[in-house]
Design a protein around this motif. Structure first.
Motif, PDB file in Angstrom:
ATOM      1  N   THR A 157       0.831  -1.197   0.000  1.00  0.00           N
ATOM      2  CA  THR A 157       0.000   0.000   0.000  1.00  0.00           C
ATOM      3  C   THR A 157       0.871   1.254   0.000  1.00  0.00           C
ATOM      4  N   TYR A 158       0.235   2.361  -0.311  1.00  0.00           N
ATOM      5  CA  TYR A 158       0.912   3.658  -0.293  1.00  0.00           C
ATOM      6  C   TYR A 158       1.425   3.982   1.105  1.00  0.00           C
ATOM      7  N   THR A 174       6.615  -2.285  -5.313  1.00  0.00           N
ATOM      8  CA  THR A 174       5.172  -2.519  -5.202  1.00  0.00           C
ATOM      9  C   THR A 174       4.855  -4.016  -5.237  1.00  0.00           C
ATOM     10  N   SER A 177       1.493  -5.608  -3.634  1.00  0.00           N
ATOM     11  CA  SER A 177       0.163  -5.066  -3.882  1.00  0.00           C
ATOM     12  C   SER A 177      -0.757  -6.160  -4.417  1.00  0.00           C
ATOM     13  N   SER A 183      -4.806  -4.369  -0.130  1.00  0.00           N
ATOM     14  CA  SER A 183      -4.953  -3.656  -1.397  1.00  0.00           C
ATOM     15  C   SER A 183      -5.555  -4.622  -2.404  1.00  0.00           C
ATOM     16  N   ASP A 191      -0.256  -2.895 -10.461  1.00  0.00           N
ATOM     17  CA  ASP A 191      -0.859  -1.770  -9.741  1.00  0.00           C
ATOM     18  C   ASP A 191      -0.086  -0.494 -10.086  1.00  0.00           C
ATOM     19  N   LEU A 194      -0.485   2.597  -7.767  1.00  0.00           N
ATOM     20  CA  LEU A 194       0.391   2.616  -6.595  1.00  0.00           C
ATOM     21  C   LEU A 194       1.799   3.054  -6.983  1.00  0.00           C
ATOM     22  N   ARG A 197       1.672   6.869  -7.349  1.00  0.00           N
ATOM     23  CA  ARG A 197       1.532   7.576  -6.061  1.00  0.00           C
ATOM     24  C   ARG A 197       2.835   7.533  -5.267  1.00  0.00           C
TER      25      ARG A 197
END
Length: 259
Positions: A157-158, A174, A177, A183, A191, A194, A197
């Motif tokens: 996740t972020y 990532t 994810s 997530s 993803d 993600l 971000r």
């Protein structure tokens, strides 16, 4: 100013002012510069598979390097030693141990053992799930730093990515994810939201990893801000690739048998 706030104005992407990272901007930065905008190939086989053999993974690593990969990600101490002896290409190492939950380099002891194989980067599960020894992921990060290696934080996740950056991760992936329940798997593909971000939210390199199945998806990951792209199954898992073809050629359910 917190580490997160200090990073927030930069980006972890291939063109971000915070990249590449590395201890003191020295050898770590030089190593990460070799990965910038490039492909890292994950060379792993599951237990019980015909390719689950350190020499097979060594050969796989050399084959993908011949094809243009800039670095290797691999798991298991024997595999890592074999690959390290065969190439000086950037090597991201991990140790999968356990049947569920946190299995990617789950403890500081695992992290130290991976570092001792000669891997340049030690990948650690940096999700917010409980670790098997009950300790904090910061201890694993510290064990890697004491060994003189770089830390790759595998997150889902972020928020986990931000926390890993605050704890001093040198790279963020990532990787997890869609695999932790924190997530949702984005339609089975990578993803990339993600990736984007995190690339905008931290000042360490963000590696896109997880369900990248085509060259187009890899290129999209770079366009969305990834520093580098990690691809595994779509390149190095022939069982899965063969199954895709075999399934496509299989007769439809209920179809009459060939005469």
């Amino acid at each position: 100013m917190t580490a997160r706030a200090d990073r927030a104005e930069g980006t972890g992407g291939a063109d971000g002012p915070g990249s590449p990272a590395g201890p003191g901007g020295g050898p770590g930065a030089a190593l990460l510069a070799r990965l910038r905008g490039r492909l890292v190939v994950s060379c792993q086989a599951y237990p019980g598979e015909p390719l689950r053999d350190p020499d097979a993974m060594r050969r796989m690593a050399l084959a993908v390097l011949d094809g243009g990969a800039a670095g290797i990600r691999a798991q298991g101490l024997a595999d890592l030693r074999a690959i390290r002896a065969a190439t000086d290409a950037p090597l991201i190492g991990l140790w999968k141990d356990g049947d569920g939950g946190v299995v990617i380099t789950p403890t500081a002891a695992h992290a130290r053992a991976v570092a001792e194989t000669g891997a340049d980067v030690v990948a650690v599960d940096a999700t917010d799930r409980p670790r098997p020894d009950g300790r904090e992921v910061a201890e694993s990060f510290e064990a890697v730093r004491r060994a003189g290696r770089l830390v790759m934080a595998d997150v889902s996740t972020y928020e986990e990515g931000l926390r890993a950056a605050d704890l001093g991760a040198d790279l963020i992936g990532t990787t997890l994810s869609g695999y932790t329940g924190r997530s949702p798997a984005p339609g089975g593909g990578p993803d990339l939201d993600l990736v984007e971000r995190l690339a905008a939210g931290v000042r360490v390199p963000v590696l896109a990893e997880g369900r990248i199945g085509t060259p187009a998806e890899a290129a999209q990951a770079l366009a969305r801000g990834a520093y580098a792209v990690v691809v595994g199954t779509a390149i190095t898992h022939p069982t899965t690739l063969t199954r895709h073809f075999a399934t496509a050629l299989a007769p439809a359910p209920g179809a009459p048998p060939d005469e």
